[in-house]
Write a protein that holds these residues in place. Structure first.
Motif: not given
Length: 911
Positions: A310-316, A332-333, A338-340, A378-383
């Motif tokens: 979901k996040i990656k599609h929004y950024v792309e 987007c940056t 965050e994805l990095t 915690d990564p799941l919470v952040r996502l």
């Protein structure tokens, strides 16, 4: 080796010795070998290929850790190194890292080799690792506690006997990896917490410490780890392996499921886990032989992949959309960064997964579903937080996007707030940069319409202040108040007004300091409840810029002189000039409006200026004063179409707009009419005084002259009260209030608003607004009756004067004949004189008396209706005017005697 004593405690040698004591935990005497070894390393001359390259040094350290099979320690080092870079505490980080790398690779003196190995070769403590483990395998039932199920999931480092214990009660873990089948675990933990076998490795907050470190989160307080009861336990690796091999409920190997999950984490479909586009989620193959509990666990873990997609599609989809604007690109940056961090976690997990394929690594260190659940907590919470931000920001850009993110910041969880604040600070940087350019330079670079200040390039400079710039309310971020937005708008608008209209290019005070600010200070906009830096900056720039603009208007363009000229000429404040102008214009204005010529009226105006105190005004003001003829209607005279005009241009046109000039002309027309009534009544009174004695010799006029005098006095009283109300209660009070506001004004908008209030007050109290139209019509009818009375009186006095002259001529003729010795009168003369007098008594006196009676009655009725309207008006000053006009209740008693209905009742009955 002899003990080296350092006398100067502030010298580098003393500091190095204290560092060695701090790192080793040894006393001053016992740390001497390590101190001497560190001195040799620091004092040696060597060249390195990593000179000044911090990245190469850190890369070398991680590669060495990977070669030794310490992938988890490499991940811990990467995370700690990233935190060290963000703190900016050390200036020469590459040298420190290179020193530590050399110390870990070198050998200490022979007499302390074992101690140096234990110091520089051991691994990190269990509470510092970035990938903690949660034992969750089956427990083999036995009469004594058996940890074979738990030990099967423990890392190999915990299968080594602990050699040392630090002062905090936690055991240090050596770096050796147990590879033997009969290796045993001997551990001693603090006695404060003793979980049962199979308890997950967790802190007291219920969150896994390693998962926090994997995404750069803070370490929870009061962490207490224990895996086995107090005392020493011996667990056989062969038992652990057997216990794991007895789990026959998995038809699909756990390693295959973990590999599918790793694909899922990266948004890729695996062999058993597929993406269901209909349900927008990942689903497990229903034909796969997987227990229900494991399916639930896998579904929970697969949520990371769905959120990542979901996040990656929004950024792309938005990264290459130019219309999304700078604020959107910053968002987007932030998401990309965050994805990095998420990619780093995946890299650590894949490195852990590769250990299963390495025959040199014990089986107990392999990756399991339960460990994966702990590491991705915690990564799941952040996502989830980032996905929520993506949902909030759909269809938004600019300030609206920042407002959407800021609304999510009002959260009770400090972790959630910190994540949102980190992203919001980056999003707000373009807004802050644009705001600085607007505040200090008046420049608005808003290609994609993201900023809350909008500009219309089609507007010319004469309408720059009023129409060119406005607030785009949908783009005002919620962390900026409406008052702040208004001040920001006024500041930039003032700079543009000074440069484009006033031709003043004085730089804004404090610009050099402000423009050197780092855009990272955008955080001050978000923390206004904690500090006032942003508010102070806006207030200071607004105050300095607005004050400079007002100084230019007052000093260079003489705004107050033009304002006073409006009061003197268009609002009839210059009494001697207005009176003399009326005297000069009386003959011309009495003509029909179509017979007037503008050049003749302009010449009369100049004559009036030269003959009165108006000649001492500024030449620039007198040049702007002119004559204007209104639109001519059938039957209009010069009094109806004549008007003065005042030409304005340049910066003062911003205050005296064409709309304001029209309002001034309306007020002038009303005041000119009222002034004309005063002028007419003056002529009426003068005629009455001059003809009273002369016409007293005609007895037939004794009943008419008092009637004219009484009616004229009533009209004089009415006009005097109306004039007093207009001049003092309306104009003077409103003018004094305007001057006070102009003196106290902090910006040009305040002056414009005060001037508009002044005009609105004058318009409403002079009965020129829509609510008072009926009263104004009634007043104008009274004015018309006064003009009719003047005309009727003039006609009567003209006829009476003719009659008086005729009688005087008759008497003079009779006296002359008598003096000549002739008969004074003949019968023919007497008969002719009798007919003439009878004609005068028959036609002039009755018609005049009737006309005056009708005028008096009409005037009485109109005044009574006018008073009745005033008593019901909303304005208090107009109600007080009704009291003064009928101070002795003359009109009220007349109405009661006649039994006349009040105005509103007669109007209701007529309807």
């Amino acid at each position: 080796m002899a003990t080296t004593t350092v006398t100067d405690i502030s010298s580098p040698s003393a500091l190095l010795q204290r560092l060695c004591c701090k790192v080793t935990g040894l006393s001053d005497e016992s740390v001497t070998p390590h101190y001497q070894f560190a001195l040799r390393i620091l004092g040696s001359q060597f060249e390195t290929q990593f000179e000044g390259d911090e990245f190469q040094v850190s890369k070398k350290i991680k590669s060495q850790l990977f070669r030794k099979g310490r992938e988890r320690d490499a991940a811990v080092f990467s995370e700690l190194h990233r935190k060290l870079q963000s703190q900016n505490v050390l200036k020469n980080r590459w040298q420190v890292l290179h020193l530590l790398m050399c110390l870990s690779d070198s050998q200490v003196p022979a007499n302390s080799s074992s101690l140096g190995s234990a110091l520089f070769g051991r691994r990190l403590p269990a509470y510092a690792t970035s990938t903690p483990f949660q034992p969750g395998s089956r427990i083999v039932p036995d009469s004594t506690p058996d940890l074979s199920g738990a030990s099967a999931l423990l890392p190999s480092t915990l299968h080594t006997t602990l050699h040392t214990t630090d002062s905090s009660g936690f055991s240090s873990i050596p770096s050796g990896i147990s590879g033997g089948t009969g290796a045993h675990v001997h551990q001693s933990f603090a006695p404060s917490y003793t979980p049962t076998p199979g308890t997950a490795v967790q802190d007291r907050t219920g969150r896994n410490l390693g998962a926090r470190l994997a995404l750069g989160l803070s370490k929870p307080k009061d962490t207490d780890y224990s895996l086995v009861p107090r005392g020493r336990q011996t667990v056989s690796t062969s038992q652990s392996t057997l216990a794991r091999g007895d789990n026959l409920s998995f038809e699909i190997p756990e390693a295959s499921l973990i590999k599918d999950l790793m694909y899922c984490f990266q948004g890729i479909e695996g062999k058993w886990i597929k993406f269901d586009s209909g349900r927008e989620s990942y689903r497990i193959d229903p034909q796969a032989g997987i227990p229900k509990a494991v399916r639930q666990l896998i579904s929970k873990l697969a949520e990371c992949g769905w959120l990542y997609n979901k996040i990656k599609h929004y950024v792309e989809s938005r990264s290459f959309d130019k219309a999304f604007g700078l604020v959107g690109q910053s968002f987007c940056t932030a998401l990309h960064e965050e994805l990095t961090e998420y990619y780093r976690l995946i890299a650590v997990l894949e490195a852990q997964l590769q250990q299963e394929q390495d025959p040199g690594i014990a089986e107990t260190s392999s990756l399991t579903l339960r460990r994966l659940a702990v590491w991705t907590f915690d990564p799941l919470v952040r996502l989830k937080i980032l996905a929520a931000l993506v949902d909030v920001c759909k269809g938004k850009k600019g300030g609206a996007l920042a407002s959407g993110i800021y609304s999510c910041m009002q959260h009770g969880d400090p972790f959630v707030r910190s994540v949102i604040k980190l992203n919001l600070t980056m999003v707000c940087q373009p807004i802050y940069a644009t705001l600085l350019r607007w505040l200090y330079d008046g420049e608005l670079e808003d290609t994609y319409h993201e900023f809350f200040v909008a500009s219309d390039p089609t507007i010319k400079n004469d309408r720059l202040w009023n129409d060119k710039y406005s607030l785009r309310k949908s783009m005002i971020p919620t962390f900026i108040t409406i008052d702040q937005a208004q001040r920001i708008l006024l500041t930039g608008k003032s700079i543009n007004f000074l440069r484009q209209v006033c031709q003043d290019r004085t730089p804004t005070k404090g610009r050099e300091v402000a423009m050197t600010f780092d855009v990272s200070q955008a955080e001050t906009m978000l923390t206004q409840d904690m500090n006032t830096e942003f508010q102070k900056m806006v207030d200071v720039v607004y105050k300095d810029t607005s004050q400079h603009l007002l100084d230019v208007l007052h000093n260079k363009y003489k705004f107050m002189d033009h304002l006073k000229a409006m009061r003197r000429y268009l609002l009839l404040g210059q009494g001697d000039f207005i009176r003399h102008l009326m005297d000069l214009l009386e003959e011309d204005l009495a003509k029909p409006a179509s017979n007037l010529y503008l050049h003749n009226l302009t010449g009369i105006l100049e004559t009036a200026i030269r003959a009165t105190n108006a000649q001492f005004d500024d030449l620039d003001i007198l040049k702007r004063l002119d004559v204007r003829l209104l639109e001519v209607s059938p039957g209009d005279t010069g009094w109806d179409v004549f008007s003065l005009d005042y030409h304005v241009d340049g910066p003062i046109r911003t205050v005296f707009t064409p709309e304001c000039i029209i309002m001034y002309l309306r007020v002038f027309n009303f005041l000119w009419r009222a002034k004309r009534m005063e002028y007419c009544l003056t002529l009426i009174w003068r005629n009455q005084m001059s003809n009273a004695r002369a016409l007293h010799s005609i007895p037939e006029l004794w009943t008419i002259l008092p009637h004219c005098h009484v009616l004229g006095c009533e009209m004089v009283h009415f006009i005097q009260q109306v004039q007093y109300y207009i001049n003092f209660e309306v104009l003077e009070c409103a003018w004094d209030e305007l001057l006070t506001k102009v003196t106290e004004a902090k910006d040009l908008d305040y002056i414009i608003a005060a001037h508009q209030v002044f005009l609105d007050t004058v318009i409403s109290r002079c009965l020129l607004d829509e609510k008072s139209r009926a009263i104004l019509t009634q007043l104008r009818t009274i004015f018309d009756l006064i003009i009719q009375f003047q005309t009727a009186q003039e006609n009567f006095y003209q006829a009476a004067t003719s009659e008086l002259e005729a009688r005087q001529h008759f008497e003079d003729l009779k006296r002359k004949k008598t003096n000549e010795g002739q008969w004074g009168l003949t019968s023919a003369d007497e008969e002719e004189e009798s007919k003439r007098r009878a004609e005068f008594l028959k036609h002039v006196i009755p018609s005049t008396r009737a006309q005056l009676t009708v005028l008096a009655q009409s005037y009485q009725d109109m005044v009574q209706d006018f008073l009745q309207m005033l008593t019901s008006h909303q304005d208090v000053s107009l109600r007080f005017l009704s009291f003064r006009l009928d101070f002795n209740e003359h009109y009220r008693s007349s109405r009661q005697c006649k039994g006349a209905l009040p105005y509103h009742q007669r109007k209701k009955r007529a309807v």
